[in-house]
Design a protein around this motif. Structure first.
Motif, PDB file in Angstrom:
ATOM      1  N   GLY A  62       0.812  -1.210   0.000  1.00  0.00           N
ATOM      2  CA  GLY A  62       0.000   0.000   0.000  1.00  0.00           C
ATOM      3  C   GLY A  62       0.847   1.262   0.000  1.00  0.00           C
ATOM      4  O   GLY A  62       0.536   2.232  -0.707  1.00  0.00           O
ATOM      5  N   MET A  63       1.927   1.280   0.773  1.00  0.00           N
ATOM      6  CA  MET A  63       2.798   2.455   0.810  1.00  0.00           C
ATOM      7  C   MET A  63       3.504   2.665  -0.522  1.00  0.00           C
ATOM      8  O   MET A  63       3.681   3.809  -0.969  1.00  0.00           O
ATOM      9  CB  MET A  63       3.816   2.303   1.947  1.00  0.00           C
ATOM     10  CG  MET A  63       3.195   2.348   3.335  1.00  0.00           C
ATOM     11  SD  MET A  63       4.406   2.347   4.673  1.00  0.00           S
ATOM     12  CE  MET A  63       5.085   0.688   4.539  1.00  0.00           C
ATOM     13  N   LEU A  76      -3.646  -1.339   5.846  1.00  0.00           N
ATOM     14  CA  LEU A  76      -2.927  -0.280   5.135  1.00  0.00           C
ATOM     15  C   LEU A  76      -2.716  -0.645   3.670  1.00  0.00           C
ATOM     16  O   LEU A  76      -2.812   0.219   2.788  1.00  0.00           O
ATOM     17  CB  LEU A  76      -1.581  -0.030   5.817  1.00  0.00           C
ATOM     18  CG  LEU A  76      -0.714   1.094   5.250  1.00  0.00           C
ATOM     19  CD1 LEU A  76      -1.465   2.414   5.275  1.00  0.00           C
ATOM     20  CD2 LEU A  76       0.596   1.207   6.034  1.00  0.00           C
ATOM     21  N   THR A  77      -2.450  -1.914   3.400  1.00  0.00           N
ATOM     22  CA  THR A  77      -2.306  -2.359   2.017  1.00  0.00           C
ATOM     23  C   THR A  77      -3.613  -2.187   1.246  1.00  0.00           C
ATOM     24  O   THR A  77      -3.627  -1.686   0.112  1.00  0.00           O
ATOM     25  CB  THR A  77      -1.856  -3.828   1.968  1.00  0.00           C
ATOM     26  OG1 THR A  77      -0.492  -3.918   2.390  1.00  0.00           O
ATOM     27  CG2 THR A  77      -1.970  -4.396   0.561  1.00  0.00           C
ATOM     28  N   GLY A 132       8.590   3.859   5.771  1.00  0.00           N
ATOM     29  CA  GLY A 132       7.496   4.190   4.857  1.00  0.00           C
ATOM     30  C   GLY A 132       7.950   5.100   3.732  1.00  0.00           C
ATOM     31  O   GLY A 132       7.536   4.941   2.572  1.00  0.00           O
ATOM     32  N   ALA A 133       8.818   6.075   4.056  1.00  0.00           N
ATOM     33  CA  ALA A 133       9.330   6.983   3.031  1.00  0.00           C
ATOM     34  C   ALA A 133      10.107   6.221   1.958  1.00  0.00           C
ATOM     35  O   ALA A 133       9.978   6.499   0.759  1.00  0.00           O
ATOM     36  CB  ALA A 133      10.218   8.048   3.682  1.00  0.00           C
ATOM     37  N   LEU A 134      10.912   5.242   2.378  1.00  0.00           N
ATOM     38  CA  LEU A 134      11.678   4.445   1.407  1.00  0.00           C
ATOM     39  C   LEU A 134      10.755   3.582   0.553  1.00  0.00           C
ATOM     40  O   LEU A 134      10.993   3.408  -0.652  1.00  0.00           O
ATOM     41  CB  LEU A 134      12.692   3.571   2.145  1.00  0.00           C
ATOM     42  CG  LEU A 134      13.845   4.322   2.824  1.00  0.00           C
ATOM     43  CD1 LEU A 134      14.745   3.357   3.588  1.00  0.00           C
ATOM     44  CD2 LEU A 134      14.661   5.097   1.792  1.00  0.00           C
ATOM     45  N   CYS A 135       9.697   3.062   1.152  1.00  0.00           N
ATOM     46  CA  CYS A 135       8.714   2.303   0.365  1.00  0.00           C
ATOM     47  C   CYS A 135       8.050   3.206  -0.680  1.00  0.00           C
ATOM     48  O   CYS A 135       7.804   2.791  -1.814  1.00  0.00           O
ATOM     49  CB  CYS A 135       7.656   1.701   1.283  1.00  0.00           C
ATOM     50  SG  CYS A 135       8.258   0.360   2.332  1.00  0.00           S
ATOM     51  N   GLY A 136       7.757   4.450  -0.279  1.00  0.00           N
ATOM     52  CA  GLY A 136       7.192   5.406  -1.226  1.00  0.00           C
ATOM     53  C   GLY A 136       8.125   5.669  -2.391  1.00  0.00           C
ATOM     54  O   GLY A 136       7.698   5.770  -3.553  1.00  0.00           O
ATOM     55  N   VAL A 169       0.484  -0.791 -10.387  1.00  0.00           N
ATOM     56  CA  VAL A 169       1.819  -0.771 -10.988  1.00  0.00           C
ATOM     57  C   VAL A 169       2.832  -1.520 -10.121  1.00  0.00           C
ATOM     58  O   VAL A 169       3.837  -2.037 -10.627  1.00  0.00           O
ATOM     59  CB  VAL A 169       2.269   0.696 -11.210  1.00  0.00           C
ATOM     60  CG1 VAL A 169       2.480   1.412  -9.887  1.00  0.00           C
ATOM     61  CG2 VAL A 169       3.528   0.768 -12.051  1.00  0.00           C
ATOM     62  N   VAL A 170       2.573  -1.628  -8.823  1.00  0.00           N
ATOM     63  CA  VAL A 170       3.498  -2.321  -7.925  1.00  0.00           C
ATOM     64  C   VAL A 170       3.428  -3.829  -8.128  1.00  0.00           C
ATOM     65  O   VAL A 170       4.436  -4.534  -8.044  1.00  0.00           O
ATOM     66  CB  VAL A 170       3.212  -1.942  -6.456  1.00  0.00           C
ATOM     67  CG1 VAL A 170       4.119  -2.711  -5.503  1.00  0.00           C
ATOM     68  CG2 VAL A 170       3.405  -0.443  -6.261  1.00  0.00           C
ATOM     69  N   ASN A 171       2.244  -4.345  -8.379  1.00  0.00           N
ATOM     70  CA  ASN A 171       2.052  -5.734  -8.798  1.00  0.00           C
ATOM     71  C   ASN A 171       2.684  -6.764  -7.852  1.00  0.00           C
ATOM     72  O   ASN A 171       3.405  -7.663  -8.267  1.00  0.00           O
ATOM     73  CB  ASN A 171       2.618  -5.926 -10.212  1.00  0.00           C
ATOM     74  CG  ASN A 171       2.160  -7.230 -10.848  1.00  0.00           C
ATOM     75  OD1 ASN A 171       1.070  -7.731 -10.525  1.00  0.00           O
ATOM     76  ND2 ASN A 171       2.966  -7.772 -11.745  1.00  0.00           N
ATOM     77  N   GLY A 172       2.437  -6.618  -6.547  1.00  0.00           N
ATOM     78  CA  GLY A 172       2.892  -7.619  -5.592  1.00  0.00           C
ATOM     79  C   GLY A 172       4.319  -7.481  -5.107  1.00  0.00           C
ATOM     80  O   GLY A 172       4.780  -8.287  -4.290  1.00  0.00           O
ATOM     81  N   ARG A 173       5.036  -6.474  -5.569  1.00  0.00           N
ATOM     82  CA  ARG A 173       6.441  -6.330  -5.158  1.00  0.00           C
ATOM     83  C   ARG A 173       6.574  -6.019  -3.665  1.00  0.00           C
ATOM     84  O   ARG A 173       7.593  -6.316  -3.052  1.00  0.00           O
ATOM     85  CB  ARG A 173       7.117  -5.240  -5.985  1.00  0.00           C
ATOM     86  CG  ARG A 173       7.355  -5.629  -7.446  1.00  0.00           C
ATOM     87  CD  ARG A 173       7.982  -4.478  -8.218  1.00  0.00           C
ATOM     88  NE  ARG A 173       8.277  -4.836  -9.598  1.00  0.00           N
ATOM     89  CZ  ARG A 173       7.409  -4.765 -10.598  1.00  0.00           C
ATOM     90  NH1 ARG A 173       6.158  -4.359 -10.357  1.00  0.00           N
ATOM     91  NH2 ARG A 173       7.763  -5.093 -11.823  1.00  0.00           N
TER      92      ARG A 173
END
Length: 308
Positions: free
Chosen positions: A37-38, A92-93, A197-201, A219-223
Motif C-alpha cells: 500500500g505504501m 494499510l495495504t 514508509g518513506a523508502l517504500c514510497g 503498478v506495484v504488482n505484488g512487489r
C-alpha cells in the motif's frame, strides 16, 4: 549478459528501497505488512506530482511524504493505540490499493513529463562507469538507482557503526530493557517506521516514474509482498538486501528475456517465479537456527510500559 545484469539492477531497485524500508521498521520491533500500500501511494502521488509540476524534486518529495504519511497512520495505530500490527498492516495495504486507484483514475495512460524523465535519465558515474563489465552494470544507471545505492550504504553504516543503530537493535530485541536503560522507545519506533514508509514510497515512485513511465493501476504488482519476504531472506542486513533485490529483480524479468532470445516459454509461468521463491523463503526461514538469521525478538509485539 552485461545488458541482462544491468536490467536486473533496474528491476531490483524498487525492491531494494522497499526491503531496506521494511528492514528498518522491523528492527524497531514493528511488523508492517502495508508495504504494498505504501509503495502504491508513493507511485501514484509521485506520478501525479510529476504530471502537474514537471519538477523532479517535488516528485521525489511527494513520493517520500506519501509513504511516510501512510507509515505515520500505521505508527499511530500500532505504537500509540497499540492495535494489532498484522491487521493494521494488511488494512494499510487495502487502503493504499484502493486510494491509489481512485487518485490515479484520471491519469490512466498518461506519461511522465519530459522534464522529469530526462532529469532521471541514465548517466555514467565518472571513473566508476569506465570499469569493464562492473561499470556497465552498476554505474551507468539512472539517478534513482544511485540514490538506492546511497540509501543502502547509509543504512548499513547506521545499523552497524553508530550508537543510535545499536539502540535501534536494543529496541527491537528487548523493548523493556531498552526502555529501562533510558532509550525513548516510542521515538525510535516512530522515526524508523516513518523512514521505512518513506523508502517504500520511493520504491513505488521508481516504478511509476522510471520503470513504467506510464500510469497504470496496480503498478506495484505484488512487489511489496516480495519485499517483506526479502527481509527474511537477507536476514535483516541492508548489504545483503542489495544483492537479494537484484536476484529477485532478475527472476522477475527472466521470462521476458528468454522470449527475446526466441525460446518458447510461457510468460505466465515465469511471472510466477518470484512469488514461488517468496513462498520457499518463508518455508525455509522457519528452519534457520543461527542467531544472525533470527528476527528481532520483540518483532510484532506491542509494548505496554506498565507491564515492564
Amino acid at each position: 549478459m552485461t545488458a541482462f545484469l544491468a536490467s536486473c539492477v533496474v528491476a531490483g531497485i524498487p525492491l531494494l528501497f522497499a526491503t531496506v524500508g521494511e528492514l528498518l521498521t522491523e528492527k524497531a520491533g514493528n511488523l508492517n505488512l502495508g508495504v504494498e500500500g505504501m509503495m502504491l501511494m508513493g507511485a501514484v502521488l509521485g506520478f501525479i506530482t510529476a504530471c502537474n509540476t514537471s519538477n523532479p524534486y517535488f516528485t521525489i518529495l511527494a513520493a517520500v511524504l506519501a509513504g511516510a504519511g501512510c507509515a505515520l497512520l500505521y505508527a499511530f495505530i500500532t505504537v500509540t493505540l497499540r492495535a494489532n500490527q498484522t491487521v493494521t498492516g494488511l488494512t494499510l495495504t487495502i487502503f493504499g490499493t484502493g486510494l491509489s486507484k481512485f487518485l490515479g483514475q484520471n491519469y490512466l495512460g498518461s506519461g511522465v513529463p519530459e522534464n522529469v524523465s530526462s532529469f532521471f535519465a541514465k548517466s555514467a558515474i565518472p571513473v566508476l562507469g569506465d570499469i569493464p563489465f562492473v561499470g556497465d552494470i552498476f554505474f551507468r544507471q539512472d539517478k534513482f538507482t544511485y540514490i538506492a545505492y546511497i540509501v543502502c550504504i547509509i543504512a548499513a553504516v547506521y545499523m552497524y557503526r553508530t550508537r543510535t543503530g545499536l539502540n535501534l537493535k536494543a529496541v527491537g530485541e528487548n523493548t523493556s530493557a531498552a526502555d529501562a536503560s533510558g532509550i525513548n522507545v516510542n521515538l525510535y519506533k516512530y522515526v524508523h517506521i516513518l523512514v521505512g514508509g518513506a523508502l517504500c514510497g520511493l520504491g513505488g515512485a521508481y516504478l511509476s516514474i522510471i520503470r513504467i513511465p506510464i500510469w497504470q493501476e496496480d503498478v506495484v504488482n505484488g512487489r511489496g509482498w516480495i519485499a517483506v519476504a526479502l527481509v527474511i531472506f537477507v536476514a535483516w542486513n541492508p548489504i545483503k538486501a542489495f544483492f537479494g533485490a537484484i536476484l529477485f529483480g532478475g527472476l522477475s524479468i527472466m521470462g521476458m528475456k528468454l522470449q527475446v532470445l526466441g525460446l518458447d516459454f510461457s510468460q505466465y509461468l515465469f511471472d510466477m517465479i518470484p512469488y514461488v521463491a517468496t513462498i520457499i523463503i518463508v518455508i525455509f526461514s522457519t528452519h534457520k537456527k543461527r542467531k544472525e538469521s533470527q528476527p528481532p525478538q520483540d518483532l510484532g509485539n506491542n509494548y505496554f510500559r506498565e507491564e515492564r
